[in-house]
Design a protein around this motif. Structure first.
Motif: not given
Length: 619
Positions: A361-364, A387, A391, A445, A473, A502
């Motif tokens: 799981v990651r942020y864009r 951050r 997460l 997200d 997310v 992404r």
């Protein structure tokens, strides 16, 4: 009384005592009593001059002659708490001590020993007192080393595993650190079997009874201390010290030959009970309560752990640190998979005979002030780690809400990984859907003011993006595997999919390998020299031009043209240029690259090169 003092059993094993051919007459249950001092007495009322813990030596010449007086003498010694009574035969008693004395000593549990050969009492007192002083000095040195070692660990900020390892090394005993749920956080078996040490640990730990913050449970053989500070306890540190040893049989002790130096312990323990054939029953040496230095050791180790926890209170918890260690080990193969499985099982996560799925799981956006950040909020240097920590907590909460088990922690500066342990492959799709839906309910997200997204099937068609655009997310899952040895591959695949997704504007609950298409393939091949050569051949001249003319950035113009499906009007609006200015830029790009931008094949090749460039730049 401090266990630093020798026991009656150990005193009887000294050479000067064994030279007197000792025989235990009564009170074998008290052989493990500590001896604080040795006192020679020849008067019947000696008990009034004693303080408890003494081993009394006597020839018996001053003892009462009647049975009542002997019973009273034994009773007074027992009441004051002496450790034992040693009677030398030959002066008052020739063949043995009176039966009434032995019976009284047996009733009171007072060790009564006969010396069948004459021994200078001064040699006995010297040997015992030397043993006491040496033991106290040894204890003092050991305590000093304990304080020094754990002070260094505190200053260095050692992690829990290192503190436990040092505690086990200093004590020579297995040490286990557990949380309040009886899950193992760290352990060191010091050469013993880790499997046996941790077998059904939670059930075993709950049977260990220890009153107070530090206590010894003789039934289980564990020395236990609570770990915590400021009224917030978070675990227990346990050290395995053998309780009373098993009973073994042997022969009666031979007398010493007098050549050994005073104070030298014998290899064998003295007789505890002797049968008619001279066969005795002994207890294994080293039994009883642990010495004081071990109590000091576990308390200092617990203090070091508590202090380290306070220092790292804003960082991830110990459980998450161990999760990260195990996930990292699977990714970089730094630990044997058997060890990873064992440590995970001790933490309450069984990975054996499970269907394993890697999830990332990651942020864009890598920049905290970028996509998904609140408008007007300026990100400081702490925003990125904070951050990521948020997460990681959200992922852990989603696993709990979905009632899934697995390892989860940050795997790099921008992503959180999870290794789901499922009962069988059939549960994979349902489990991933439940996890993704739970994560969305956490709302990490969603952008400001954006409502939670409705649930859609895993890997299904794209759902319409909300007003805030696609979710900030990305949740990516690798292929499921049936062996822990392949789990690293599933995690790596999930990380690559998350990275490749992404730029994907679809709003999927879970991204799988088929969803990232060509971009995903190029991401997997980004380290391939032939791909990098292809990028340079197709775009190298334009990249060089942009480097010399940074204000124009023709690469962005080309990207807008290709992503709009070669619709020049749409592309011009996307880059905020008039159509004549946009047309002029396209013509310049065609001259620099020596290509016809109206050719479908040429544009396809350039588009693939752009996707490959994106993949290479995100390495």
């Amino acid at each position: 009384m401090s266990p630093v003092f020798p026991t009656v059993r150990e005193v009887l094993a000294l050479v000067p005592v064994r030279h007197g051919a000792p025989r235990l007459v009564a009170g074998d249950a008290g052989l493990d009593r500590p001896v604080r001092w040795v006192h020679v007495a020849e008067v019947p009322d000696i008990a009034t001059l004693l303080g408890g813990g003494e081993l009394v030596l006597t020839t018996g010449i001053g003892l009462p002659a009647d049975d009542t007086g002997l019973r009273a003498f034994i009773g007074d010694l027992a009441d004051v708490g002496v450790s034992g009574l040693v009677v030398e035969l030959g002066r008052r008693y020739v063949s043995g001590v009176p039966r009434v004395m032995a019976a009284a000593a047996e009733r009171r549990g007072l060790p009564l020993v006969e010396l069948r050969r004459a021994v200078p009492f001064v040699r006995v007192t010297e040997a015992v007192h030397a043993l006491i002083v040496d033991a106290q000095l040894t204890e003092l040195r050991a305590t000093e080393e304990i304080h020094q070692r754990f002070t260094e660990l505190s200053v260095e900020g050692a992690d829990a595993a290192e503190v436990v390892r040092q505690a086990a090394e200093l004590s020579g005993c297995p040490v286990v650190l557990e949380n309040l749920s009886r899950q193992v956080l760290a352990y060191d078996p010091v050469g013993q079997s880790a499997e046996l040490l941790l077998y059904r640990w939670e059930q075993h730990s709950r049977r260990i009874r220890a009153g107070g913050r530090t206590a010894y449970d003789p039934d289980s053989g564990w020395l236990v201390t609570t770990v915590g500070a400021r009224g917030q306890d978070w675990g227990r540190l346990l050290l395995r010290w053998p309780a009373d040893g098993e009973l073994t049989t042997g022969r009666a002790l031979p007398a010493g030959d007098g050549t050994e130096p005073p104070g030298t312990p014998a290899d064998a323990v003295p007789a505890a009970r002797t049968d008619g054939d001279g066969v005795v029953v002994n207890r294994v040496a080293g039994s009883g309560a642990p010495p004081t230095r071990l109590t000091i050791l576990v308390e200092r180790a617990a203090s070091t752990l508590a202090l380290g926890r306070l220092i790292r209170r804003d960082a991830e918890g110990l459980e998450r640190q161990i999760h990260r260690t195990l996930l990292t080990a699977l990714l970089d193969h730094s630990r044997p998979v058997d060890e990873v499985a064992l440590r995970a099982k001790a933490l309450g996560v069984s990975l054996d005979r499970r269907h394993l799925v890697g999830v990332v799981v990651r942020y864009r956006a890598d920049d905290p002030a970028g996509e998904g950040a609140a408008p007007g909020v300026e990100a400081g240097p702490e925003a990125g780690p904070a951050r990521l920590r948020d997460l990681a907590e959200a992922v852990g909460q989603a696993l709990r809400e979905a009632k899934l088990t697995g390892l989860t922690s940050a795997v790099d500066d921008h992503a959180v990984g999870a290794l789901l342990a499922l009962p069988d492959p059939a549960a994979e799709e349902k489990a991933l859907a439940a996890f993704a839906a739970a994560l969305r309910r956490v709302r990490l997200d969603t952008g400001p003011g954006r409502p939670p997204a409705p649930r859609s099937p895993v890997g299904g068609t794209s759902r319409p993006a909300a007003a805030g655009g696609p979710a900030a997310v990305i949740v990516a899952a690798g292929s499921g595997v049936s062996s822990l040895r392949e789990a690293g591959r599933s995690l790596v695949e999930a990380r690559q999919i998350a990275q490749a997704a992404r730029r994907d504007r679809r709003d999927l609950l879970i991204f799988r390998l088929p969803h990232v298409g060509l971009a995903g393939l190029l991401h997997l091949l980004r380290d391939e020299p032939r791909v990098q050569t292809f990028v340079e051949r197709e775009l190298g001249a334009l990249l060089a031009y942009d480097a010399q003319q940074p204000r124009e950035q023709l690469l962005g113009t080309l990207r807008a043209y290709l992503e709009s499906g070669r619709n020049k009007s749409v592309a011009a609006a996307a880059v905020h240029l008039s159509r004549p200015a946009f047309y002029e830029r396209l013509a310049r790009i065609g001259r620099i690259l020596d290509v016809d931008l109206n050719s479908v094949d040429a544009c396809l090749s350039l588009h693939v090169a752009l996707l490959a460039l994106d993949a290479v730049r995100r390495t």
